[in-house]
Design a protein around this motif. Structure first.
Motif, PDB file in Angstrom:
ATOM      1  N   CYS A 159       3.263  20.194  -0.611  1.00 34.20           N
ATOM      2  CA  CYS A 159       1.958  19.577  -0.880  1.00 34.20           C
ATOM      3  C   CYS A 159       0.986  20.662  -1.319  1.00 34.20           C
ATOM      4  O   CYS A 159       1.238  21.849  -1.124  1.00 34.20           O
ATOM      5  N   ARG A 160      -0.125  20.229  -1.902  1.00 35.95           N
ATOM      6  CA  ARG A 160      -1.179  21.186  -2.255  1.00 35.95           C
ATOM      7  C   ARG A 160      -2.152  21.366  -1.092  1.00 35.95           C
ATOM      8  O   ARG A 160      -2.713  22.420  -0.887  1.00 35.95           O
ATOM      9  N   ARG A 161      -2.388  20.290  -0.348  1.00 34.90           N
ATOM     10  CA  ARG A 161      -3.305  20.348   0.799  1.00 34.90           C
ATOM     11  C   ARG A 161      -2.677  19.644   1.992  1.00 34.90           C
ATOM     12  O   ARG A 161      -2.480  20.241   3.040  1.00 34.90           O
ATOM     13  N   MET A 162      -2.308  18.373   1.799  1.00 38.96           N
ATOM     14  CA  MET A 162      -1.689  17.594   2.874  1.00 38.96           C
ATOM     15  C   MET A 162      -1.108  16.323   2.254  1.00 38.96           C
ATOM     16  O   MET A 162      -1.789  15.670   1.439  1.00 38.96           O
ATOM     17  N   PRO A 163       0.109  15.947   2.619  1.00 38.33           N
ATOM     18  CA  PRO A 163       0.703  14.729   2.037  1.00 38.33           C
ATOM     19  C   PRO A 163      -0.149  13.496   2.315  1.00 38.33           C
ATOM     20  O   PRO A 163      -0.774  13.385   3.379  1.00 38.33           O
ATOM     21  N   GLY A 167      -3.460  12.201  -5.150  1.00 43.74           N
ATOM     22  CA  GLY A 167      -2.949  13.212  -6.058  1.00 43.74           C
ATOM     23  C   GLY A 167      -2.048  14.242  -5.408  1.00 43.74           C
ATOM     24  O   GLY A 167      -1.566  15.165  -6.077  1.00 43.74           O
ATOM     25  N   ASP A 168      -1.819  14.121  -4.111  1.00 41.67           N
ATOM     26  CA  ASP A 168      -0.980  15.104  -3.414  1.00 41.67           C
ATOM     27  C   ASP A 168       0.407  14.489  -3.152  1.00 41.67           C
ATOM     28  O   ASP A 168       0.716  13.394  -3.623  1.00 41.67           O
ATOM     29  N   ALA A 169       1.235  15.201  -2.419  1.00 39.27           N
ATOM     30  CA  ALA A 169       2.610  14.743  -2.142  1.00 39.27           C
ATOM     31  C   ALA A 169       2.595  13.380  -1.442  1.00 39.27           C
ATOM     32  O   ALA A 169       1.650  13.053  -0.714  1.00 39.27           O
ATOM     33  N   SER A 170       3.656  12.630  -1.653  1.00 36.41           N
ATOM     34  CA  SER A 170       3.756  11.289  -1.070  1.00 36.41           C
ATOM     35  C   SER A 170       4.211  11.344   0.382  1.00 36.41           C
ATOM     36  O   SER A 170       4.913  12.275   0.789  1.00 36.41           O
ATOM     37  N   LEU A 171       3.819  10.334   1.133  1.00 33.00           N
ATOM     38  CA  LEU A 171       4.390  10.137   2.461  1.00 33.00           C
ATOM     39  C   LEU A 171       5.764   9.479   2.295  1.00 33.00           C
ATOM     40  O   LEU A 171       6.131   9.053   1.212  1.00 33.00           O
ATOM     41  N   ARG A 172       6.505   9.394   3.379  1.00 32.53           N
ATOM     42  CA  ARG A 172       7.870   8.847   3.293  1.00 32.53           C
ATOM     43  C   ARG A 172       7.909   7.450   3.891  1.00 32.53           C
ATOM     44  O   ARG A 172       7.324   7.207   4.955  1.00 32.53           O
ATOM     45  N   SER A 173       8.623   6.558   3.222  1.00 31.72           N
ATOM     46  CA  SER A 173       8.726   5.177   3.705  1.00 31.72           C
ATOM     47  C   SER A 173      10.035   4.576   3.192  1.00 31.72           C
ATOM     48  O   SER A 173      10.706   5.150   2.326  1.00 31.72           O
ATOM     49  N   ASP A 174      10.358   3.384   3.731  1.00 28.66           N
ATOM     50  CA  ASP A 174      11.523   2.654   3.213  1.00 28.66           C
ATOM     51  C   ASP A 174      11.366   2.414   1.716  1.00 28.66           C
ATOM     52  O   ASP A 174      12.321   2.527   0.948  1.00 28.66           O
ATOM     53  N   GLU A 175      10.116   2.075   1.335  1.00 30.58           N
ATOM     54  CA  GLU A 175       9.864   1.658  -0.046  1.00 30.58           C
ATOM     55  C   GLU A 175      10.139   2.774  -1.056  1.00 30.58           C
ATOM     56  O   GLU A 175      10.553   2.504  -2.180  1.00 30.58           O
ATOM     57  N   ASN A 176       9.854   4.016  -0.692  1.00 36.08           N
ATOM     58  CA  ASN A 176      10.121   5.088  -1.672  1.00 36.08           C
ATOM     59  C   ASN A 176      11.410   5.850  -1.374  1.00 36.08           C
ATOM     60  O   ASN A 176      11.595   6.988  -1.817  1.00 36.08           O
ATOM     61  N   ASN A 202     -11.436  10.482   0.627  1.00 35.46           N
ATOM     62  CA  ASN A 202     -10.538  11.587   0.281  1.00 35.46           C
ATOM     63  C   ASN A 202     -10.541  12.719   1.294  1.00 35.46           C
ATOM     64  O   ASN A 202      -9.824  13.705   1.134  1.00 35.46           O
ATOM     65  N   GLU A 203     -11.370  12.612   2.312  1.00 39.49           N
ATOM     66  CA  GLU A 203     -11.459  13.716   3.286  1.00 39.49           C
ATOM     67  C   GLU A 203     -11.102  13.309   4.717  1.00 39.49           C
ATOM     68  O   GLU A 203     -10.683  14.149   5.507  1.00 39.49           O
ATOM     69  N   VAL A 204     -11.333  12.059   5.041  1.00 37.52           N
ATOM     70  CA  VAL A 204     -10.945  11.593   6.377  1.00 37.52           C
ATOM     71  C   VAL A 204      -9.494  11.139   6.272  1.00 37.52           C
ATOM     72  O   VAL A 204      -9.194  10.063   5.749  1.00 37.52           O
ATOM     73  N   HIS A 205      -8.601  11.990   6.725  1.00 36.45           N
ATOM     74  CA  HIS A 205      -7.190  11.741   6.443  1.00 36.45           C
ATOM     75  C   HIS A 205      -6.298  12.199   7.595  1.00 36.45           C
ATOM     76  O   HIS A 205      -6.534  13.252   8.206  1.00 36.45           O
TER      77      HIS A 205
END
Lengths: 329, 166
Positions: A159-163, A167-176, A202-205
């Motif tokens: 990731c660049r900052r946090m998944p 615009g950053d890396a994806s989280l993981r799920s059944d769907e992907n 975009n900041e509360v994550h």
């Protein structure tokens, strides 16, 4: 595009033979044989093909990682960041003392192209070098039988900052395409409860890191989940044996998140045993800059690897400017 | 019933591993356990359990309502045990509180001045962003454990001889 020196497929086994500089690589139904010049003669070394491909897979996917990637006690690579040293016996006391070791330096693109070609040709259909032994087949053995391109083209997820941020890396799920691994079926899958004021989406994550790890489809392949300047949290899921013996060119730290991993620690230069570190949930251990280590994980475990990506660190440890030990007690 | 049981640690139950020395010194591995560290810490004391030059990983025992903190850079919190709330406020003038090139987190003297950004309910396994220039406060009804990725700062507590195997 770097040239790869490969032979025609062997008439008996169907596998190609590769040359890289003065090294040669060939495989048969069970083993890989590596050859190199030594003094006035030619030496060779044999590795089981499954172990070789698992190590090769990490070296390729990690871009030669930080420092040394020992395939075993004889063969390995050292990342010079732009160039890569390929060695046989250089970090083995017997070979090195006898003058029978050999090392050659390659442009990263050149060695990567050959390693990828070898991985592609030698990985049969049904065998996944990233998978735990219980999760893949034994089709790695025997004559050439198809390929598994999808499995060997996976890279580290960074990731660049946090998944999960836009615009950053994806989280993981059944769907992907990331189902829960069989060994983590009991890991809770709930996400944090977010109450976000307008304008701060975009900041509360936050996300469920343990869920993310429970859905990792690879072993011994750290991803990056947070970037604090040059400080990287690189969690990973580990099962069976780390397929390489990693030699550090900087200090790294391990934080055991779940289950247990035991590390065998040896001297980076000689390979002589120095310690065993038994890590249980919540344990924290430094891996000094002058060691090599290999992990053993009887059950798939979550490990947080903490790395420092500050440029120029290897030179500072090499020169003695920095101590290989991070803490003065 | 799951075929496997995933084992996590907690304040209530953790079992520490060990370093078996062959030809080395145990202190080179700075071996500790975050639950042991948290169990012996004051609430919201930021104890370093890992250090790599200017960077640290700190352990916080979350218990009750914390002071407000901020940093000039992103920090990241992973809840390792328990559950808590994280409240965030966008500071009107972050530079007045912490220099833009400062390292690590600082404590605000009182309540922050700025817009409320929101709040997050976190529990074990959840990771949250503590964005640069935002003030943050933790509220934990029960003792919980936070792992904080940050830089060494004025609030970082180093007590390596107390927490590590020598």
């Amino acid at each position: 595009m770097s040239d790869v020196k490969a032979s025609a497929p062997d008439e008996q086994t169907g596998y190609k033979r590769f040359e890289l500089g003065r090294f040669s690589f060939s495989r048969d139904e069970y083993f890989v044989t590596v050859g190199w010049p030594a003094r006035e003669t030619q030496l060779s070394h044999t590795l089981p093909v499954d172990a070789f491909l698992k190590a090769l897979m990490r070296d390729v996917a990690w871009g030669f990682f930080y420092g040394w990637v020992n395939f075993d006690a004889v063969l390995g690579t050292r990342n010079r960041y732009g160039k890569v040293e390929l060695y046989a016996g250089r970090y083995n006391d017997s070979y090195h003392a006898s003058g029978l070791d050999y090392m050659e330096t390659f442009e990263t693109a050149e060695i990567l192209a050959t390693f990828k070609a070898m991985l592609t040709d030698w990985t049969n259909a049904g065998f996944d070098p990233f998978a735990a032994p219980a999760e893949t087949s034994t089709t790695v053995f025997g004559k050439k039988n198809g390929s598994n391109t999808a499995a060997i083209e996976r890279n580290r997820e960074t990731c660049r900052r946090m998944p999960g941020l836009p615009g950053d890396a994806s989280l993981r799920s059944d769907e992907n395409g990331y189902p829960i691994n069989r060994a983590f079926a009991d890991v809770e899958q709930d996400e944090p409860e977010l109450h976000v004021e307008p304008g701060f989406e975009n900041e509360v994550h936050a996300f469920n890191l343990f869920k993310y790890l429970s859905r990792s489809d690879v072993t011994w392949n750290p991803s990056i989940v947070s970037v604090c300047r040059n400080s990287l949290f690189c969690p990973t899921t580990e099962e069976h044996i780390l397929p390489v013996i990693h030699g550090n060119d900087r200090v790294e730290w391990f934080i055991q998140v779940s289950d247990q991993i035991t590390w065998q620690v040896s001297d980076k230069e000689t390979g002589q045993p120095r310690a065993r570190v038994v890590m249980k949930p919540g344990d924290v251990a430094a891996m000094p800059a002058d060691i090599r280590h290999q992990g053993f994980s009887p059950k798939r475990a979550m490990l947080l690897v903490w790395e420092n990506a500050t440029p120029g660190l290897p030179e500072k440890y090499d020169s003695g400017e920095l101590s290989p030990y991070p803490i003065e007690l | 019933m799951s075929a496997y049981t995933t084992v996590f640690g907690s304040l209530a139950h953790y079992e520490k591993g060990r370093v078996e020395i062959i030809q080395d010194k145990a202190r080179h591995y700075a071996f500790s356990n975050i639950f042991e560290v948290a169990s012996q810490a004051q609430p919201y004391e930021k104890t370093a359990v890992a250090k790599n030059l200017e960077y640290v990983v700190e352990v916080l025992r979350a218990e009750g309502r914390s002071d407000w903190f901020t940093a000039a850079h992103d920090e990241f919190a992973v809840v390792m045990d328990g559950h808590l709330e994280l409240h965030l406020v966008k500071l009107d003038d972050p530079a007045a509180v912490v220099s833009p090139d400062a390292q690590g987190s600082v404590r605000l003297p009182g309540s922050p001045t700025g817009k409320k950004m929101g709040w997050i309910k976190l529990r074990r396994g959840h990771q949250a962003l503590l964005p640069a220039g935002a003030a943050y406060q933790f509220i934990a009804e029960q003792p919980s454990v936070i792992l904080l990725q940050t830089l060494q700062g004025p609030l970082t507590v180093e007590k390596w001889a107390d927490i590590c195997e020598a």
